[in-house]
Design an enzyme around this catalytic site. Structure first.
Site, short mmCIF file in Angstrom:
data_model
loop_
_atom_site.label_atom_id
_atom_site.label_comp_id
_atom_site.label_asym_id
_atom_site.label_seq_id
_atom_site.Cartn_x
_atom_site.Cartn_y
_atom_site.Cartn_z
N LYS A 142 36.93 9.86 4.85
CA LYS A 142 37.16 8.47 5.01
C LYS A 142 37.88 7.82 3.85
CE LYS A 142 32.64 7.76 2.64
NZ LYS A 142 31.23 7.62 2.84
N ARG A 153 20.33 1.58 4.81
CA ARG A 153 21.59 1.18 5.28
C ARG A 153 21.92 0.99 6.61
NH1 ARG A 153 26.77 3.61 1.92
NH2 ARG A 153 26.50 5.45 3.69
N TYR A 170 49.33 -13.10 -18.91
CA TYR A 170 49.05 -14.31 -18.23
C TYR A 170 47.90 -14.96 -19.14
CZ TYR A 170 51.99 -13.47 -14.45
OH TYR A 170 53.04 -13.44 -13.45
N MET A 230 49.94 -8.72 -11.30
CA MET A 230 49.90 -7.85 -10.19
C MET A 230 50.64 -6.82 -9.91
SD MET A 230 51.51 -9.52 -6.32
CE MET A 230 50.36 -11.09 -6.64
C1 PLP Z 1 30.41 8.83 2.13
C2 PLP Z 1 29.66 9.49 2.79
C3 PLP Z 1 29.35 11.03 2.23
C4 PLP Z 1 30.24 11.58 1.20
O1 PLP Z 1 29.54 11.46 -0.02
P1 PLP Z 1 30.18 11.97 -1.49
O2 PLP Z 1 29.07 11.38 -2.47
O3 PLP Z 1 31.46 11.31 -1.51
O4 PLP Z 1 29.88 13.52 -1.27
C5 PLP Z 1 28.30 11.62 3.01
N1 PLP Z 1 27.52 11.22 3.97
C6 PLP Z 1 27.62 9.83 4.39
C7 PLP Z 1 26.69 9.23 5.47
C8 PLP Z 1 28.61 9.11 3.82
O5 PLP Z 1 28.82 7.74 4.07
#
Ligand code: PLP
Length: 368
Positions: A38, A136, A264, A313
């Site tokens: 991701k 979550r 800045y 920036m």
């Molecule tokens: C992002 C994520 C992972 C990966 O976690 P890492 O700590 O980067 O290995 C695994 N499971 C879920 C549900 C996640 O959202």
């Protein structure tokens, strides 16, 4: 002429391979491996990282959103892809690209069942997520019976896996909490077996889970940060090697007199004659305003140069009074030394935020 006279994120595919092989070596041979790609593969570009991992033989990919899964399919990925956080407006596209949704609530289940009916799907793979303490995403343990019964009555879907996510797998002070999450997950799996008469594919561990709770590897693990070389300070994480090195060059050198200010809002004022270097890297590239004014440092010719003044920036400035260097010299922002975890810690954040925040403007260069 220096070889790369611009800001680049150098990505070492050999290190990626070594991290994958190391993580695999800590698992039972039959445990499947889901590579989490991701967020642009944590900043490393999933369209380059995933094909390489596919060749190495990972069993599954995970992305957060449908659009990220589509990018992988368009890059030619054939391996199954779990979409961890699909939004119901994209369910049709998700099916078009053979992506597998995480179903974590009644709302998502109802929405996906509507799509499944309209598309006349049968046995479409879905992954059921349970909340065991992160609070979550996920069904509650108390809903397990109802959720499993609803799925087994419905021929349009099939359960590809049941999973949960650990809240504090890297934290040695939270061992008893983590164990309670693992116990809850085991109870949920038992309910599934009671109702369905077989054991589903189970997974609960992220990278820190793999390193700290190998007994909870179940049938598959999900690793993101470990593949990219970070182990959240765990002892075993020391075997991992950072994959990305953020490099830049010195654009210009200035000599400030005592009393001269820099950047800045004049946040830096020289207390003595000071030599400074301006680098082509700023908050639009992912080095935010939480750095600067002494927070964060880079490495030039083997020596550390602190970031001074406010980060701009497109540029930031470092103090090079004590360093023998010239315009055009290479600068290491993070990589093996300092690591992204060390760089991030100077501003009170973590490797995940730093490496996923490097913007797409920064050129990615791949080496083996
Ligand atoms: C992002 C994520 C992972 C990966 O976690 P890492 O700590 O980067 O290995 C695994 N499971 C879920 C549900 C996640 O959202």
């Amino acid at each position: 002429m220096p070889e790369v006279a611009e800001t680049v994120l150098e990505i070492d595919l050999g290190a990626l391979r070594a991290n994958y092989e190391y993580l695999r070596s800590t698992l039972r041979p039959e445990t499947r491996f889901m590579a989490v790609v991701k967020a642009f593969a944590y900043g490393h570009d999933a369209t380059k990282i995933a094909p390489y991992l596919e060749q190495l033989g990972v069993d599954y990919f995970a992305v957060a959103y449908t659009s990220e899964g589509i990018e992988l399919r368009e890059a030619g990925i054939k391996t199954p892809i779990l979409v961890l956080h699909p939004q119901s407006v994209h369910f049709n596209r998700l099916v078009d690209y053979s992506l597998e949704p995480c179903i974590y609530s009644d709302y998502v289940m109802t929405g996906f069942l509507e799509t499944a009916k309209a598309r006349k799907l049968s046995d479409y793979p879905v992954h059921l997520k349970f909340n065991t303490g992160l609070n979550r995403l996920g069904f509650d343990e108390g809903d397990a019976e109802k959720v499993f019964a609803a799925i087994s009555r419905n021929p349009s879907l099939k359960v590809a896996s049941v999973f949960s996510h650990l809240a504090a797998s890297e934290d040695p002070d939270e061992v008893s909490f983590t164990r309670s999450q693992i116990d809850a997950f085991l109870r949920i799996a038992a309910v599934f077996e009671d109702i369905e008469g077989y054991r589903p594919l189970l997974h609960q561990c992220n990278t820190s889970g793999i390193l700290c709770y190998p007994e909870a590897q179940f049938d598959m693990v999900r690793s993101g940060i470990g593949l990219y070389g970070y182990g959240n300070d765990s002892e075993k994480g020391k075997h991992l090697c950072p994959v990305g090195t953020l490099k830049t060059v010195i654009s210009q050198i200035h000599l400030l007199k005592k009393g001269d200010s820099l950047s800045y809002n004049r946040a830096f004022v020289a207390e003595k004659p000071t030599r400074t270097a301006t680098l082509p890297l700023g908050h639009a590239d992912g080095i935010g305003r939480q750095y600067g004014n002494g927070r964060g440092y880079v490495r030039i010719n083997g020596k550390y140069a602190p970031i001074i003044g406010n980060v701009c920036m497109d540029m930031l400035m470092v103090d090079i009074t004590h360093i023998d260097c010239r315009e055009g010299d290479e600068v290491v922002v993070y990589g093996k030394n300092p690591t992204a975890a060390e760089f991030a810690a100077t501003a009170g954040t973590i490797s995940y935020e730093l490496i996923t925040g490097i913007s797409r403007r920064v050129k990615r260069v791949y080496i083996r």
